[in-house]
Each structure stands twice: as structure tokens, then as C-alpha cells.
Scaffold this motif. Structure first.
Motif, PDB file in Angstrom:
ATOM      1  N   THR A   7     -31.070  -9.052  19.552  1.00 47.68           N
ATOM      2  CA  THR A   7     -31.107 -10.116  18.537  1.00 47.68           C
ATOM      3  C   THR A   7     -31.595  -9.525  17.209  1.00 47.68           C
ATOM      4  N   GLY A   8     -31.094 -10.108  16.117  1.00 44.47           N
ATOM      5  CA  GLY A   8     -31.516  -9.630  14.792  1.00 44.47           C
ATOM      6  C   GLY A   8     -30.944  -8.268  14.447  1.00 44.47           C
ATOM      7  N   GLY A   9     -29.819  -7.913  15.054  1.00 45.26           N
ATOM      8  CA  GLY A   9     -29.240  -6.577  14.873  1.00 45.26           C
ATOM      9  C   GLY A   9     -28.619  -6.342  13.507  1.00 45.26           C
ATOM     10  N   PHE A  12     -32.892  -5.092   9.098  1.00 48.48           N
ATOM     11  CA  PHE A  12     -33.322  -3.718   8.786  1.00 48.48           C
ATOM     12  C   PHE A  12     -33.520  -2.894  10.063  1.00 48.48           C
ATOM     13  N   ILE A  13     -34.525  -3.228  10.858  1.00 44.94           N
ATOM     14  CA  ILE A  13     -34.814  -2.421  12.053  1.00 44.94           C
ATOM     15  C   ILE A  13     -33.733  -2.641  13.110  1.00 44.94           C
ATOM     16  N   GLY A  14     -33.301  -3.893  13.251  1.00 43.11           N
ATOM     17  CA  GLY A  14     -32.294  -4.220  14.265  1.00 43.11           C
ATOM     18  C   GLY A  14     -31.036  -3.391  14.098  1.00 43.11           C
ATOM     19  N   ASP A  34     -26.968 -12.551  15.745  1.00 46.03           N
ATOM     20  CA  ASP A  34     -27.710 -12.663  14.479  1.00 46.03           C
ATOM     21  C   ASP A  34     -27.191 -13.896  13.730  1.00 46.03           C
ATOM     22  N   LYS A  35     -28.121 -14.602  13.099  1.00 50.47           N
ATOM     23  CA  LYS A  35     -27.762 -15.790  12.318  1.00 50.47           C
ATOM     24  C   LYS A  35     -27.205 -15.417  10.940  1.00 50.47           C
ATOM     25  N   LEU A  36     -27.409 -14.168  10.535  1.00 47.85           N
ATOM     26  CA  LEU A  36     -27.073 -13.728   9.173  1.00 47.85           C
ATOM     27  C   LEU A  36     -27.774 -14.605   8.143  1.00 47.85           C
ATOM     28  N   THR A  37     -29.091 -14.602   8.194  1.00 48.99           N
ATOM     29  CA  THR A  37     -29.888 -15.229   7.136  1.00 48.99           C
ATOM     30  C   THR A  37     -29.768 -14.341   5.898  1.00 48.99           C
ATOM     31  N   TYR A  38     -30.534 -14.624   4.875  1.00 47.27           N
ATOM     32  CA  TYR A  38     -30.527 -13.776   3.668  1.00 47.27           C
ATOM     33  C   TYR A  38     -30.796 -12.306   4.041  1.00 47.27           C
ATOM     34  N   LEU A  82     -35.329  -8.748  18.355  1.00 46.16           N
ATOM     35  CA  LEU A  82     -35.879  -8.416  17.034  1.00 46.16           C
ATOM     36  C   LEU A  82     -35.720  -9.543  16.025  1.00 46.16           C
ATOM     37  N   ALA A  83     -34.846 -10.521  16.301  1.00 45.86           N
ATOM     38  CA  ALA A  83     -34.581 -11.576  15.297  1.00 45.86           C
ATOM     39  C   ALA A  83     -35.877 -12.258  14.916  1.00 45.86           C
ATOM     40  N   ALA A  84     -36.106 -12.368  13.623  1.00 44.58           N
ATOM     41  CA  ALA A  84     -37.335 -13.015  13.161  1.00 44.58           C
ATOM     42  C   ALA A  84     -37.232 -13.278  11.669  1.00 44.58           C
ATOM     43  N   LEU A 100     -40.238 -21.931  13.601  1.00 48.44           N
ATOM     44  CA  LEU A 100     -38.958 -22.216  14.266  1.00 48.44           C
ATOM     45  C   LEU A 100     -38.313 -20.947  14.800  1.00 48.44           C
ATOM     46  N   THR A 101     -38.079 -19.983  13.940  1.00 48.65           N
ATOM     47  CA  THR A 101     -37.376 -18.775  14.415  1.00 48.65           C
ATOM     48  C   THR A 101     -38.263 -17.934  15.323  1.00 48.65           C
ATOM     49  N   ASN A 102     -39.490 -17.674  14.891  1.00 44.96           N
ATOM     50  CA  ASN A 102     -40.298 -16.674  15.614  1.00 44.96           C
ATOM     51  C   ASN A 102     -40.903 -17.231  16.899  1.00 44.96           C
ATOM     52  N   HIS A 128     -39.666  -7.494  23.808  1.00 46.33           N
ATOM     53  CA  HIS A 128     -40.013  -8.239  22.590  1.00 46.33           C
ATOM     54  C   HIS A 128     -40.574  -7.273  21.547  1.00 46.33           C
ATOM     55  N   VAL A 129     -39.942  -7.242  20.368  1.00 50.34           N
ATOM     56  CA  VAL A 129     -40.369  -6.339  19.299  1.00 50.34           C
ATOM     57  C   VAL A 129     -41.336  -7.084  18.385  1.00 50.34           C
ATOM     58  N   SER A 130     -42.571  -6.599  18.342  1.00 52.68           N
ATOM     59  CA  SER A 130     -43.578  -7.302  17.557  1.00 52.68           C
ATOM     60  C   SER A 130     -44.259  -6.355  16.562  1.00 52.68           C
ATOM     61  N   THR A 131     -45.318  -6.858  15.980  1.00 58.81           N
ATOM     62  CA  THR A 131     -45.925  -6.205  14.814  1.00 58.81           C
ATOM     63  C   THR A 131     -47.410  -5.938  15.022  1.00 58.81           C
ATOM     64  N   ASN A 185     -45.881  -0.680   9.617  1.00 56.14           N
ATOM     65  CA  ASN A 185     -44.856  -0.845   8.562  1.00 56.14           C
ATOM     66  C   ASN A 185     -43.763   0.211   8.662  1.00 56.14           C
ATOM     67  N   ASN A 186     -42.514  -0.239   8.687  1.00 58.37           N
ATOM     68  CA  ASN A 186     -41.372   0.660   8.707  1.00 58.37           C
ATOM     69  C   ASN A 186     -40.834   0.874   7.293  1.00 58.37           C
ATOM     70  N   TYR A 187     -40.177   2.023   7.090  1.00 59.59           N
ATOM     71  CA  TYR A 187     -39.454   2.249   5.839  1.00 59.59           C
ATOM     72  C   TYR A 187     -38.214   3.077   6.156  1.00 59.59           C
TER      73      TYR A 187
HETATM   74  P1  NAD Z   1     -35.350  -8.375   8.880  1.00 63.28           P
HETATM   75  O1  NAD Z   1     -35.850  -9.582   8.146  1.00 63.28           O
HETATM   76  O2  NAD Z   1     -34.795  -7.228   8.104  1.00 63.28           O
HETATM   77  O3  NAD Z   1     -34.219  -8.815   9.915  1.00 63.28           O
HETATM   78  C1  NAD Z   1     -34.330  -9.962  10.707  1.00 63.28           C
HETATM   79  C2  NAD Z   1     -32.960 -10.288  11.283  1.00 63.28           C
HETATM   80  O4  NAD Z   1     -33.091 -11.465  12.107  1.00 63.28           O
HETATM   81  C3  NAD Z   1     -31.912 -10.605  10.206  1.00 63.28           C
HETATM   82  O5  NAD Z   1     -30.707  -9.943  10.492  1.00 63.28           O
HETATM   83  C4  NAD Z   1     -31.739 -12.114  10.316  1.00 63.28           C
HETATM   84  O6  NAD Z   1     -30.444 -12.568   9.951  1.00 63.28           O
HETATM   85  C5  NAD Z   1     -32.037 -12.361  11.800  1.00 63.28           C
HETATM   86  N1  NAD Z   1     -32.507 -13.729  12.045  1.00 63.28           N
HETATM   87  C6  NAD Z   1     -33.483 -14.400  11.376  1.00 63.28           C
HETATM   88  N2  NAD Z   1     -33.613 -15.655  11.866  1.00 63.28           N
HETATM   89  C7  NAD Z   1     -32.708 -15.762  12.890  1.00 63.28           C
HETATM   90  C8  NAD Z   1     -32.373 -16.798  13.785  1.00 63.28           C
HETATM   91  N3  NAD Z   1     -32.967 -17.998  13.721  1.00 63.28           N
HETATM   92  N4  NAD Z   1     -31.421 -16.577  14.716  1.00 63.28           N
HETATM   93  C9  NAD Z   1     -30.787 -15.365  14.787  1.00 63.28           C
HETATM   94  N5  NAD Z   1     -31.039 -14.367  13.938  1.00 63.28           N
HETATM   95  C10 NAD Z   1     -31.998 -14.539  13.001  1.00 63.28           C
HETATM   96  O7  NAD Z   1     -36.551  -7.919   9.817  1.00 63.28           O
HETATM   97  P2  NAD Z   1     -37.002  -6.449  10.247  1.00 63.28           P
HETATM   98  O8  NAD Z   1     -37.936  -5.929   9.229  1.00 63.28           O
HETATM   99  O9  NAD Z   1     -35.823  -5.683  10.648  1.00 63.28           O
HETATM  100  O10 NAD Z   1     -37.876  -6.809  11.542  1.00 63.28           O
HETATM  101  C11 NAD Z   1     -37.256  -6.904  12.833  1.00 63.28           C
HETATM  102  C12 NAD Z   1     -38.309  -7.228  13.862  1.00 63.28           C
HETATM  103  O11 NAD Z   1     -39.298  -6.194  13.876  1.00 63.28           O
HETATM  104  C13 NAD Z   1     -39.076  -8.531  13.591  1.00 63.28           C
HETATM  105  O12 NAD Z   1     -39.300  -9.164  14.821  1.00 63.28           O
HETATM  106  C14 NAD Z   1     -40.364  -8.074  12.948  1.00 63.28           C
HETATM  107  O13 NAD Z   1     -41.395  -8.995  13.220  1.00 63.28           O
HETATM  108  C15 NAD Z   1     -40.592  -6.760  13.659  1.00 63.28           C
HETATM  109  N6  NAD Z   1     -41.355  -5.750  12.900  1.00 63.28           N
HETATM  110  C16 NAD Z   1     -41.000  -5.394  11.630  1.00 63.28           C
HETATM  111  C17 NAD Z   1     -41.702  -4.379  10.974  1.00 63.28           C
HETATM  112  C18 NAD Z   1     -41.324  -3.927   9.586  1.00 63.28           C
HETATM  113  O14 NAD Z   1     -42.023  -3.080   9.021  1.00 63.28           O
HETATM  114  N7  NAD Z   1     -40.248  -4.416   8.998  1.00 63.28           N
HETATM  115  C19 NAD Z   1     -42.774  -3.747  11.624  1.00 63.28           C
HETATM  116  C20 NAD Z   1     -43.121  -4.171  12.925  1.00 63.28           C
HETATM  117  C21 NAD Z   1     -42.391  -5.146  13.552  1.00 63.28           C
END
Ligand code: NAD
Ligand code: DAU
Length: 350
Positions: A7-9, A12-14, A34-38, A82-84, A100-102, A128-131, A185-187
Motif C-alpha cells: 500500500t502507498g506504493g 516516496f518510500i513506497g 494507492d489512492k493517489l493523494t497529492y 506504507l499508505a499514510a 482516517l487514513t493512518n 506495518h511500516v511505521s516511524t 527521517n528518509n531522504y
Molecule cells: P508519502 O506521503 O510520500 O506517500 C504516502 C502514499 O500513501 C502516497 O502515495 C498516497 O497517495 C498514499 N495514500 C495516502 N492516503 C491513502 C489512502 N487513504 N488510501 C490509499 N493510499 C493512500 O509518504 P512516505 O514518506 O513515503 O511514507 C510512507 C510510510 O513510511 C508512511 O507510513 C510513513 O508514516 C512511514 N515513514 C516515513 C518516513 C519518512 O521519512 N518519510 C520515515 C519513517 C516512516
């Protein structure tokens, strides 16, 4: 053959996780929901979108009936979730979207997995991918370990903490095979330019102010996104059921030192005089409830599964700047929102 729902592929990370699994495991079927949010962008996956072991499904994890029917139709062997909603600042202005989403979205996935897998959990896994933000904030010393008590402060981290608790509850109550990882934090490439590093690169390039919250003294532990994707791969395949792993870069930076370093890299890459980009640094009002310091102890992951970060931060930062400068079209599309219309119509809305 394994069929894995990621999910959430399109985020960024997905997108890095999907790419890694599609390329490394040609025998797996990877379904990207993926829902393709912003934040979701299928351009992130253009290089693998036609691979035979990859499929995209557009859908919202908040819609429980849809998630249930997807699980019944597809017979997944595993979920990597990963969707969040991922941005702390947005959670301060719109907390309910995060609940709602998370939270609800994660419970919908757990429910559907439970319904479909309850006769035999042994060969099915929910990852489950968390933070690291679930642990709250550190003072000047110490590291987050897997035993650190949860103490979230932002609506984002509270929603992620809640989802972690639900995942553990499904393991304890129903016997589901679950794994959780909490990462710093990822980059790297495909990072949406609302987050500090890509926002700063974009603003420096366009000679716009680079906003630094408060005094810039907050500390984050930065990890190359492809190292996170590799950690997820290792944990997914090798972890025992019910485990939690912390993932981090051993790479702490104050925000202001990071931004000054980035400015120096940008001066060099853009042929500007030394110190030119740093003039764009602008101290702005601090984030509400801003956690002071995150830093991860990932020794459990290193000791038990042999993972360590592969890239030095200076090298990763150079690579990241190069990627953004070479992919200006991607940056312009995501800042203008064009990517949403580019793909409109290719995938039916649910
Ligand atoms: P992101 O915001 O870049 O991507 C999130 C993806 O989830 C998007 O493609 C979005 O369209 C999708 N999404 C959002 N709501 C949805 C829904 N209701 N249904 C289906 N898809 C939905 O996030 P990211 O930075 O890639 O983070 C991915 C995961 O990793 C998250 O769970 C985040 O909590 C976790 N995380 C992120 C970081 C970081 O540094 N970015 C670090 C640790 C953990
Ligand atoms: O620690 C993991 C978390 O890292 C993930 O769970 C989140 O999904 C991810 O967004 C990230 O959260 P942060 O809040 O740490 O990331 P962000 O890039 O928003 O901010 C990094 C630091 O920079 C933080 O201390 C706030 C500060 N900042 C951020 C922005 C956007 C600024 O000073 N100026 C800015 O414009």
C-alpha cells in the motif's frame, strides 16, 4: 509464487519498496494499492510500470468494503503497508485526515487480512511500516530503542502510534503474523517537496527563501531511502513473527547544519559564489509541538538480521541534489499538480 499487496506504493518510500521488490523478486506478484493523494505519483514508478509481475490498483484504504472485496478477489499472501498521511505540518492543520487514513485505513487492512487469512496465519504476513516519531522526543543524549515507551506529540505521530498498537493487538488477539519497523527521517529521490530536504533544494534552485523552523536546532537522524527499502526487504523475509525493528542512519544533524551543508552543495552544483545560497536561509515561526531530537539505535536490526546503512550522508546528499537537478520536469509536475492530470483516465477511479 507470492502475491504481495504493497500500500502507498506511489509515494516516496513506497515507490522505492515497490521497485526493489518488482526487480529483485520476479517470481512475486506485486500489487500496488494507492489512492493517489497529492503525495502519490505514478511517475515515480515509470521504469517498472510495464513489468509482468507488477500491477497498480487505485483505491482508498479508508473504504472498508472495497478493501474487503479486494482481499477476497486477490488472495494476497502478504501485506507491506506504507499508505499514510505522512506530513507533520498537515497533521497540525487537518488531524482527522490522519486518523482516517493512518488509523481507520490500517484497521480496515487488518480486518480484511484477518477475514481472509484466519484459517491459516502461518504462511501470511502483515508488515506495518511505521516511524520513530511514535517514541516522542529525545533530550540531548540517548537513542530510541525498540523498548522505548510510546510518547507521540503530533497528530501524525499519535495516528501512527495508534496504528502500531492496532497491529500488535491483531497479533495478540487473533494470532496474526505481524512485523513492525520504526524508521527515522528518509531522504533521496521522489521525495515530495513539502519535506525539508526537497523543499530546500527546490527553493534554493529558484532563489526563494528556505524556511528554517525556530532556531534550526532540532535534530533528525537521516537515512538514504534505498537503505530503508533494503531494510524492509530484509525484515519482511527474515524477521520472526511479532517482532519490531528500529531502522536509522546513525546520522544526526541539526536542521540548520544540514541546510548550511546543502546550501554549500547547491552553490557548487549551480556555479554560484560560495555563501550565495545560504543567504536564502530564513528563520520562521517554529512548528507547534516540535520534537527536539530523534535518533535511532538500530543495533537489533544489525545484530539479528545483518542490516547496516550503505551510504555516507555527504554522498547521499550529493546524489539527491543531482537527482533533483536532473529531474526538473518531475519537480515542476509535482509542484504544479500536473502529474495528477497526466495519469487521469488511465486508471478507473473507485
Ligand atoms: P508519502 O506521503 O510520500 O506517500 C504516502 C502514499 O500513501 C502516497 O502515495 C498516497 O497517495 C498514499 N495514500 C495516502 N492516503 C491513502 C489512502 N487513504 N488510501 C490509499 N493510499 C493512500 O509518504 P512516505 O514518506 O513515503 O511514507 C510512507 C510510510 O513510511 C508512511 O507510513 C510513513 O508514516 C512511514 N515513514 C516515513 C518516513 C519518512 O521519512 N518519510 C520515515 C519513517 C516512516
Ligand atoms: O522521523 C520520521 C519522520 O520524518 C516521518 O515519520 C515523517 O513521515 C516524515 O515527514 C519526517 O518527519 P519530520 O517532521 O521530521 O520531517 P520534515 O521534513 O517535515 O521536517 C524535518 C525537520 O525540519 C523538522 O525538524 C522540521 C524542520 N523543517 C521542516 C520544514 C518542512 C523546517 O525547519 N522547515 C521546513 O520548511
Amino acid at each position: 509464487m507470492k502475491k504481495i499487496l504493497i500500500t502507498g506504493g506511489a509515494g516516496f518510500i513506497g515507490s522505492h519498496v515497490v521497485r526493489r521488490f518488482v526487480n529483485t523478486y520476479p517470481d512475486y506478484q506485486i500489487v500496488n494499492l494507492d489512492k493517489l493523494t497529492y503525495a502519490g505519483n505514478l511517475e515515480n514508478l515509470r521504469d517498472i510500470e510495464n513489468k509482468p509481475n507488477y500491477r497498480f490498483v487505485k483505491g482508498d484504504i479508508v473504504e472498508g468494503a472495497f478493501i474487503q472485496s479486494l482481499f477476497e478477489a486477490e488472495s494476497f499472501d502478504a501485506v507491506i503497508h506504507l499508505a499514510a498521511e505522512s506530513h507533520v505540518d498537515r497533521s497540525i492543520s487537518s488531524p482527522l485526515d490522519f486518523v482516517l487514513t493512518n488509523v481507520v485505513g490500517t484497521v480496515n487492512l487488518l480486518n480484511a487480512a484477518r477475514q481472509c487469512w484466519k484459517d491459516d496465519y502461518s504462511s501470511r504476513r502483515f508488515y506495518h511500516v511505521s516511524t520513530d516519531e511514535v517514541y516522542g522526543t529525545l533530550g540531548e543524549t540517548g537513542l530510541f530503542t525498540e523498548e522505548t515507551a510510546y510518547d507521540p506529540h503530533s497528530p501524525y505521530s499519535a495516528s501512527k502510534a495508534s496504528s502500531d498498537h492496532f497491529v500488535r493487538a491483531y497479533a495478540d488477539t487473533y494470532g496474526m503474523d505481524t512485523v513492525i519497523s520504526n524508521c527515522s527521517n528518509n531522504y533521496g529521490s521522489f521525495h515530495f517537496p513539502e519535506k525539508l530536504i526537497p523543499l530546500a533544494i527546490n527553493n534554493i534552485k529558484n532563489n526563494k527563501p528556505v524556511p528554517v523552523y525556530g532556531k534550526g536546532e532540532n535534530i533528525r537522524d537521516w537515512l538514504w531511502v534505498e537503505d530503508h527499502a533494503r531494510a524492509i526487504d530484509v525484515i519482511f523475509h527474515q524477521s520472526a513473527s511479532g517482532q519490531t525493528y528500529n531502522i536509522g542512519g546513525h546520522n544526526e544533524w541539526t536542521n540548520i547544519d544540514l541546510i548550511r551543508t546543502l546550501c554549500a552543495v547547491m552553490d557548487r552544483k549551480l556555479g554560484r559564489a560560495e555563501g550565495e545560497s545560504a543567504k536564502l536561509i530564513t528563520f520562521v515561526t517554529d512548528r507547534a509541538g516540535h520534537d527536539l531530537r530523534y535518533a535511532i539505535d538500530s543495533s537489533k536490526l544489525q545484530r539479528e538480521l545483518g542490516w547496516t546503512p550503505s551510504l555516507q550522508f555527504e554522498e547521499g546528499l550529493e546524489k539527491t541534489v543531482d537527482w533533483y537537478l536532473e529531474n526538473q520536469e518531475w519537480l515542476e509536475n509535482v509542484t504544479s499538480g500536473n502529474y495528477q492530470s497526466y495519469y487521469q483516465g488511465q486508471y478507473s477511479d473507485r
